[in-house]
Design a protein around this motif. Structure first.
Motif, PDB file in Angstrom:
ATOM      1  N   ILE A 244      11.705   4.058   1.712  1.00 54.14           N
ATOM      2  CA  ILE A 244      10.494   4.797   1.354  1.00 54.14           C
ATOM      3  C   ILE A 244      10.761   5.668   0.129  1.00 54.14           C
ATOM      4  N   GLY A 245      11.991   6.231   0.050  1.00 54.35           N
ATOM      5  CA  GLY A 245      12.364   7.000  -1.135  1.00 54.35           C
ATOM      6  C   GLY A 245      12.329   6.160  -2.395  1.00 54.35           C
ATOM      7  N   VAL A 246      12.769   4.904  -2.288  1.00 55.86           N
ATOM      8  CA  VAL A 246      12.709   3.997  -3.435  1.00 55.86           C
ATOM      9  C   VAL A 246      11.258   3.745  -3.838  1.00 55.86           C
ATOM     10  N   VAL A 247      10.389   3.567  -2.853  1.00 60.83           N
ATOM     11  CA  VAL A 247       8.968   3.353  -3.139  1.00 60.83           C
ATOM     12  C   VAL A 247       8.390   4.550  -3.885  1.00 60.83           C
ATOM     13  N   TYR A 248       8.707   5.751  -3.430  1.00 65.54           N
ATOM     14  CA  TYR A 248       8.212   6.944  -4.101  1.00 65.54           C
ATOM     15  C   TYR A 248       8.751   7.046  -5.527  1.00 65.54           C
ATOM     16  N   SER A 249       9.975   6.586  -5.742  1.00 65.94           N
ATOM     17  CA  SER A 249      10.527   6.586  -7.092  1.00 65.94           C
ATOM     18  C   SER A 249       9.751   5.640  -7.995  1.00 65.94           C
ATOM     19  N   ILE A 250       9.416   4.475  -7.467  1.00 65.69           N
ATOM     20  CA  ILE A 250       8.620   3.517  -8.233  1.00 65.69           C
ATOM     21  C   ILE A 250       7.239   4.106  -8.545  1.00 65.69           C
ATOM     22  N   ILE A 251       6.680   4.826  -7.569  1.00 67.63           N
ATOM     23  CA  ILE A 251       5.389   5.477  -7.788  1.00 67.63           C
ATOM     24  C   ILE A 251       5.481   6.482  -8.933  1.00 67.63           C
ATOM     25  N   ALA A 252       6.566   7.277  -8.947  1.00 64.12           N
ATOM     26  CA  ALA A 252       6.743   8.254 -10.024  1.00 64.12           C
ATOM     27  C   ALA A 252       6.816   7.567 -11.387  1.00 64.12           C
ATOM     28  N   VAL A 253       7.517   6.426 -11.448  1.00 67.34           N
ATOM     29  CA  VAL A 253       7.622   5.682 -12.702  1.00 67.34           C
ATOM     30  C   VAL A 253       6.255   5.182 -13.151  1.00 67.34           C
ATOM     31  N   THR A 254       5.494   4.607 -12.232  1.00 66.71           N
ATOM     32  CA  THR A 254       4.203   4.028 -12.615  1.00 66.71           C
ATOM     33  C   THR A 254       3.205   5.100 -13.043  1.00 66.71           C
ATOM     34  N   GLY A 276     -12.773   2.474 -15.283  1.00 63.01           N
ATOM     35  CA  GLY A 276     -12.008   1.289 -14.932  1.00 63.01           C
ATOM     36  C   GLY A 276     -10.775   1.614 -14.107  1.00 63.01           C
ATOM     37  N   SER A 277     -10.109   2.728 -14.410  1.00 69.73           N
ATOM     38  CA  SER A 277      -8.920   3.125 -13.657  1.00 69.73           C
ATOM     39  C   SER A 277      -9.272   3.492 -12.220  1.00 69.73           C
ATOM     40  N   ILE A 278     -10.400   4.163 -12.029  1.00 74.35           N
ATOM     41  CA  ILE A 278     -10.843   4.474 -10.666  1.00 74.35           C
ATOM     42  C   ILE A 278     -11.142   3.190  -9.909  1.00 74.35           C
ATOM     43  N   ALA A 279     -11.784   2.223 -10.580  1.00 75.32           N
ATOM     44  CA  ALA A 279     -12.070   0.932  -9.949  1.00 75.32           C
ATOM     45  C   ALA A 279     -10.777   0.204  -9.579  1.00 75.32           C
ATOM     46  N   VAL A 280      -9.772   0.259 -10.452  1.00 75.01           N
ATOM     47  CA  VAL A 280      -8.479  -0.374 -10.143  1.00 75.01           C
ATOM     48  C   VAL A 280      -7.844   0.284  -8.922  1.00 75.01           C
ATOM     49  N   MET A 281      -7.939   1.615  -8.829  1.00 74.32           N
ATOM     50  CA  MET A 281      -7.417   2.296  -7.649  1.00 74.32           C
ATOM     51  C   MET A 281      -8.113   1.806  -6.387  1.00 74.32           C
ATOM     52  N   ALA A 282      -9.440   1.684  -6.451  1.00 76.61           N
ATOM     53  CA  ALA A 282     -10.192   1.202  -5.291  1.00 76.61           C
ATOM     54  C   ALA A 282      -9.756  -0.203  -4.895  1.00 76.61           C
ATOM     55  N   LEU A 283      -9.597  -1.073  -5.882  1.00 77.02           N
ATOM     56  CA  LEU A 283      -9.164  -2.444  -5.598  1.00 77.02           C
ATOM     57  C   LEU A 283      -7.747  -2.472  -5.035  1.00 77.02           C
ATOM     58  N   SER A 284      -6.879  -1.581  -5.528  1.00 84.71           N
ATOM     59  CA  SER A 284      -5.509  -1.556  -5.015  1.00 84.71           C
ATOM     60  C   SER A 284      -5.482  -1.128  -3.551  1.00 84.71           C
ATOM     61  N   TYR A 285      -6.345  -0.171  -3.174  1.00 87.67           N
ATOM     62  CA  TYR A 285      -6.391   0.253  -1.770  1.00 87.67           C
ATOM     63  C   TYR A 285      -6.896  -0.880  -0.879  1.00 87.67           C
ATOM     64  N   LEU A 286      -7.867  -1.636  -1.388  1.00 83.72           N
ATOM     65  CA  LEU A 286      -8.348  -2.801  -0.637  1.00 83.72           C
ATOM     66  C   LEU A 286      -7.228  -3.824  -0.473  1.00 83.72           C
ATOM     67  N   ALA A 287      -6.492  -4.077  -1.552  1.00 81.65           N
ATOM     68  CA  ALA A 287      -5.383  -5.033  -1.479  1.00 81.65           C
ATOM     69  C   ALA A 287      -4.280  -4.534  -0.553  1.00 81.65           C
ATOM     70  N   MET A 301       4.129  -2.529  -0.689  1.00 83.54           N
ATOM     71  CA  MET A 301       4.771  -1.270  -1.047  1.00 83.54           C
ATOM     72  C   MET A 301       5.304  -1.247  -2.478  1.00 83.54           C
ATOM     73  N   LEU A 302       5.706  -2.389  -3.010  1.00 80.32           N
ATOM     74  CA  LEU A 302       6.345  -2.406  -4.328  1.00 80.32           C
ATOM     75  C   LEU A 302       5.439  -2.900  -5.445  1.00 80.32           C
ATOM     76  N   LEU A 303       4.276  -3.434  -5.116  1.00 80.63           N
ATOM     77  CA  LEU A 303       3.368  -3.944  -6.149  1.00 80.63           C
ATOM     78  C   LEU A 303       1.973  -3.338  -6.042  1.00 80.63           C
ATOM     79  N   LEU A 304       1.382  -3.415  -4.864  1.00 76.05           N
ATOM     80  CA  LEU A 304      -0.017  -3.014  -4.721  1.00 76.05           C
ATOM     81  C   LEU A 304      -0.200  -1.496  -4.822  1.00 76.05           C
ATOM     82  N   ILE A 305       0.615  -0.749  -4.085  1.00 74.84           N
ATOM     83  CA  ILE A 305       0.513   0.711  -4.179  1.00 74.84           C
ATOM     84  C   ILE A 305       0.866   1.201  -5.587  1.00 74.84           C
ATOM     85  N   PRO A 306       1.977   0.743  -6.208  1.00 72.82           N
ATOM     86  CA  PRO A 306       2.257   1.178  -7.584  1.00 72.82           C
ATOM     87  C   PRO A 306       1.165   0.808  -8.590  1.00 72.82           C
TER      88      PRO A 306
END
Length: 396
Positions: A244-254, A276-287, A301-306
């Motif tokens: 989970i720490g690695v995931v959070y690190s990837i989040i910080a990078v993105t 468009g960025s808000i729409a991408v966030m919405a689509l990512s939560y759906l994915a 965890m490594l693609l959709l959330i980031p």
């Protein structure tokens, strides 16, 4: 006129160094574990967190006004000093009431620092022709923050295992180093104040300012509220704390890369990029919801959330730029704080709701519901950008 390359150890570089020292997050993935190991009950830990969030919401706008009044450098020096005091206190205090008091102080520090990196970076770049441009320098500041986040998140669990207070005491030491470095920085004099509104009421009468505050609040609400479910989702799909720490690190990078990318967006396209960025966030939560339901752990965890957090980085930086340009230097910090406080008030209701849904219906359902809410928010942002009066908003 072409801007010159910045000096290696000039004020712009030193401010980036301060950002790296202050934006470490050794505490972020471990604070709940730390409190439990110190003997606090889960209820006491939750109460301390609620006290912190309450202090932040109540202090956001007053602290923004204080920063606009005392200046950026003084505010940064106070922020560095408080960082040392707060994290030293967290590391040594064992009483519930003393810990709660320290976290109130942390909430005041959080409110004081909210948006300060953006305003100081922007105005310092305005006054120093060595900077590429205020918006480009702001992008560099986002990258510096991301570097600090990655390094600290990756090592947070390891430091906690060595000695539970170590992440907090190390943060206190870094705050002291940041204080010494910040003392060498020049203050900014707000050469653009002549174009600024003379009163806060005048600033709020500008349509572009009001729209920017609403857009910023929408971006923060859509991008930050759901983060309370990231860790429970990771646990649900079988990730270990270190993973989970690695995931959070990837989040910080993105988030950092998204912020850097935002400073490369053509100015006239800012509004639609935010939408468009808000729409991408919405689509990512759906994915994410669909990925969790189909047990696509690593993809989720490594693609959709980031992907969603990268879009948040873009939108957050663009709304900051929107407000920094719209309001002028006199009320910049107050306006940014108002947007953050608006988001904080909204999250008081949304975050417990999401936690309850996650506990009773599953984390995938919480993401699905948030995707729908975020889609509605994207429509609201589109109306703000392209609805009646948009020609006024495009005026500079």
């Amino acid at each position: 006129m072409t801007r010159a390359r910045s000096r290696p150890w000039g004020p712009l570089t030193r401010l980036l160094g301060v950002r790296v020292l202050l934006d470490v997050q050794f505490w972020f993935p471990t604070w709940m574990i730390f409190l439990l190991e110190r003997g606090f009950t889960p209820l006491q830990a939750a109460l301390i967190d609620a006290i912190f969030n309450g202090a932040v919401v109540l202090a956001e706008v007053p602290m923004g006004a204080v920063v606009d009044r005392i200046g950026r450098k003084r505010a940064l020096l106070i922020s560095c000093a408080l960082t040392t005091v707060v994290f030293l206190g967290i590391g040594v205090v064992s009483s519930f009431w003393l810990m709660a008091l320290v976290w109130v102080l942390w909430g005041l520090l959080w409110a004081l620092s909210s948006g300060l990196d953006s305003t100081y970076s922007w105005e310092l770049a305005e006054e120093h022709p060595q900077a590429p441009s205020p918006s480009r320098y702001l992008g560099r500041s986002r990258l510096a923050s991301g570097v600090a986040g990655v390094l600290s998140l990756l090592s947070a669990g390891f430091l906690l295992e060595i000695w539970a207070p170590l992440p907090y005491l190390l943060t206190a030491v870094l705050g002291l180093l940041a204080l010494l470095l910040a003392a060498t920085l020049p203050d900014v004099h707000g050469h653009a104040r002549l174009a600024s509104a003379t009163t806060f009421t005048d600033a709020m009468q500008r349509p572009r300012v009001r729209t920017g505050i609403l857009l910023a609040a929408i971006v923060l609400t859509v991008g930050v509220s759901i983060r309370i479910q990231f860790q429970p989702l990771g646990t649900e799909v079988g990730l270990t704390p270190s993973m989970i720490g690695v995931v959070y690190s990837i989040i910080a990078v993105t988030v950092a890369l998204g912020g850097w990318l935002a400073t490369r967006v053509p100015h006239r396209g800012h509004g639609m990029w935010i939408v468009g960025s808000i729409a991408v966030m919405a689509l990512s939560y759906l994915a994410v919801a669909l990925g969790a339901q189909h047990q696509l752990t690593w993809v989720t965890m490594l693609l959709l959330i980031p992907a969603g957090t990268a879009a948040f980085g873009v939108a957050k930086t663009l709304t900051d730029v929107w407000l920094l340009e719209a309001v002028g230097s006199r009320w910049r910090q107050t306006v940014l704080a108002l947007a953050s406080a608006t988001n904080g008030l909204v999250m008081i209701g949304f975050r417990p709701f999401l936690v309850q849904i996650g506990d009773t219906q599953g984390n995938a359902t919480a993401f699905l519901i948030w995707a729908a809410i975020s889609g509605v928010a994207a429509c609201g942002a589109l109306f703000l950008v392209r609805g009646p009066g948009r020609k006024v908003l495009d005026a500079r």
